[in-house]
Write a protein that holds these residues in place. Structure first.
Motif, PDB file in Angstrom:
ATOM      1  N   CYS A 135       0.819  -1.211   0.000  1.00  0.00           N
ATOM      2  CA  CYS A 135       0.000   0.000   0.000  1.00  0.00           C
ATOM      3  C   CYS A 135       0.858   1.269   0.000  1.00  0.00           C
ATOM      4  CB  CYS A 135      -0.986   0.005   1.177  1.00  0.00           C
ATOM      5  SG  CYS A 135      -2.421   1.081   0.911  1.00  0.00           S
ATOM      6  N   LEU A 136       1.919   1.237  -0.794  1.00  0.00           N
ATOM      7  CA  LEU A 136       2.822   2.367  -0.951  1.00  0.00           C
ATOM      8  C   LEU A 136       2.932   2.711  -2.427  1.00  0.00           C
ATOM      9  CD1 LEU A 136       5.657   1.068   1.421  1.00  0.00           C
ATOM     10  CD2 LEU A 136       3.925   2.811   1.963  1.00  0.00           C
ATOM     11  N   LEU A 137       3.410   3.891  -2.717  1.00  0.00           N
ATOM     12  CA  LEU A 137       3.657   4.296  -4.097  1.00  0.00           C
ATOM     13  C   LEU A 137       5.031   3.795  -4.519  1.00  0.00           C
ATOM     14  CD1 LEU A 137       2.258   7.877  -3.635  1.00  0.00           C
ATOM     15  CD2 LEU A 137       1.154   6.011  -4.885  1.00  0.00           C
ATOM     16  N   ALA A 138       5.168   3.439  -5.777  1.00  0.00           N
ATOM     17  CA  ALA A 138       6.406   2.821  -6.259  1.00  0.00           C
ATOM     18  C   ALA A 138       7.580   3.787  -6.330  1.00  0.00           C
ATOM     19  CB  ALA A 138       6.173   2.186  -7.632  1.00  0.00           C
ATOM     20  N   ASN A 139       7.314   5.079  -6.556  1.00  0.00           N
ATOM     21  CA  ASN A 139       8.438   6.003  -6.670  1.00  0.00           C
ATOM     22  C   ASN A 139       8.083   7.403  -6.181  1.00  0.00           C
ATOM     23  OD1 ASN A 139       7.636   7.714  -9.079  1.00  0.00           O
ATOM     24  ND2 ASN A 139       7.552   5.670  -9.991  1.00  0.00           N
ATOM     25  N   PHE A 140       9.123   8.161  -5.897  1.00  0.00           N
ATOM     26  CA  PHE A 140       8.979   9.514  -5.362  1.00  0.00           C
ATOM     27  C   PHE A 140       8.259  10.440  -6.336  1.00  0.00           C
ATOM     28  CE2 PHE A 140      10.569  13.863  -5.251  1.00  0.00           C
ATOM     29  CZ  PHE A 140      10.167  14.242  -3.986  1.00  0.00           C
ATOM     30  N   LEU A 141       8.624  10.384  -7.606  1.00  0.00           N
ATOM     31  CA  LEU A 141       8.007  11.289  -8.582  1.00  0.00           C
ATOM     32  C   LEU A 141       6.498  11.093  -8.658  1.00  0.00           C
ATOM     33  CD1 LEU A 141      10.646  11.343 -11.460  1.00  0.00           C
ATOM     34  CD2 LEU A 141      10.173  13.110  -9.749  1.00  0.00           C
ATOM     35  N   ASN A 142       6.054   9.859  -8.569  1.00  0.00           N
ATOM     36  CA  ASN A 142       4.621   9.579  -8.561  1.00  0.00           C
ATOM     37  C   ASN A 142       3.956  10.209  -7.340  1.00  0.00           C
ATOM     38  OD1 ASN A 142       2.448   6.895  -7.944  1.00  0.00           O
ATOM     39  ND2 ASN A 142       2.193   8.310  -9.648  1.00  0.00           N
ATOM     40  N   ALA A 143       4.582  10.092  -6.173  1.00  0.00           N
ATOM     41  CA  ALA A 143       4.035  10.689  -4.946  1.00  0.00           C
ATOM     42  C   ALA A 143       3.921  12.203  -5.094  1.00  0.00           C
ATOM     43  CB  ALA A 143       4.918  10.335  -3.751  1.00  0.00           C
TER      44      ALA A 143
END
Length: 182
Positions: A146-154
């Protein structure tokens, strides 16, 4: 990303109310689903980021207060040094609480599991992780934790308004790690 500290947590499987098959368990920074090891704030041994400087700090506190950590997972967190204000539509720098010691011990090796977006209305401890707490994982691409795969997406999700008005602002981005065992 800046090192902010450690936390032992009880990791729970995806709750029934979170309707997404892509999630198997919750590695959120907040303690809404996967709880922190104790009501640790009352011990006043955390650092200025409201985490712990080392695993040993938590382990000493646990021994002193008869808290069993054996079934818990140790997490290490790094964070983006800016927080998102949805109403101002801008990133703003934030600072740790300077009255607490900040001496985060950097682990030798970690496994990154992804990125969480967390609310910090009171500017101290992690409050909510909207991916799990507000069901945003149901219509957002997330990892099995339940986390986002990468910083840019966040960052893009925050700037696009995807998280607007789901929890009180500001929002901070954390990278969630576990430690590699030797």
């Amino acid at each position: 990303m800046i090192p902010v500290g450690y936390m032992y947590k009880t990791v729970h499987e995806r709750p029934d109310w979170l309707k997404t098959e892509q999630v198997s368990d919750i590695y959120s920074v907040s303690s809404c689903v996967s709880e922190d090891f104790a009501d640790w704030i009352n011990y006043w041994e955390h650092n200025g980021y409201w985490f712990f400087n080392s695993p040993k700090d938590i382990e000493k506190l646990a021994i002193k207060n008869d808290i069993d950590l054996r079934e818990m997972t140790l997490f290490y967190y790094t964070a983006y040094e800016y927080q998102w204000d949805e109403f101002e539509r801008r990133w703003e720098k934030y600072q740790p609480e300077s009255s607490f010691d900040i001496n985060v011990k950097i682990p030798k090796e970690t496994i990154s599991h992804g990125f969480d977006i967390v609310t910090f209305l009171n500017q101290n401890d992690a409050e909510c992780s909207p991916l799990s707490c507000n069901h945003l994982a149901q219509d957002t691409a997330v990892t099995e934790h339940c986390l986002l795969a990468n910083f840019l997406n966040a960052r893009e999700l925050l700037e696009s308004g995807k998280f607007d008005r789901c929890e009180p602002r500001p929002y901070r981005i954390f990278e969630v790690h576990t430690l590699k065992c030797a």
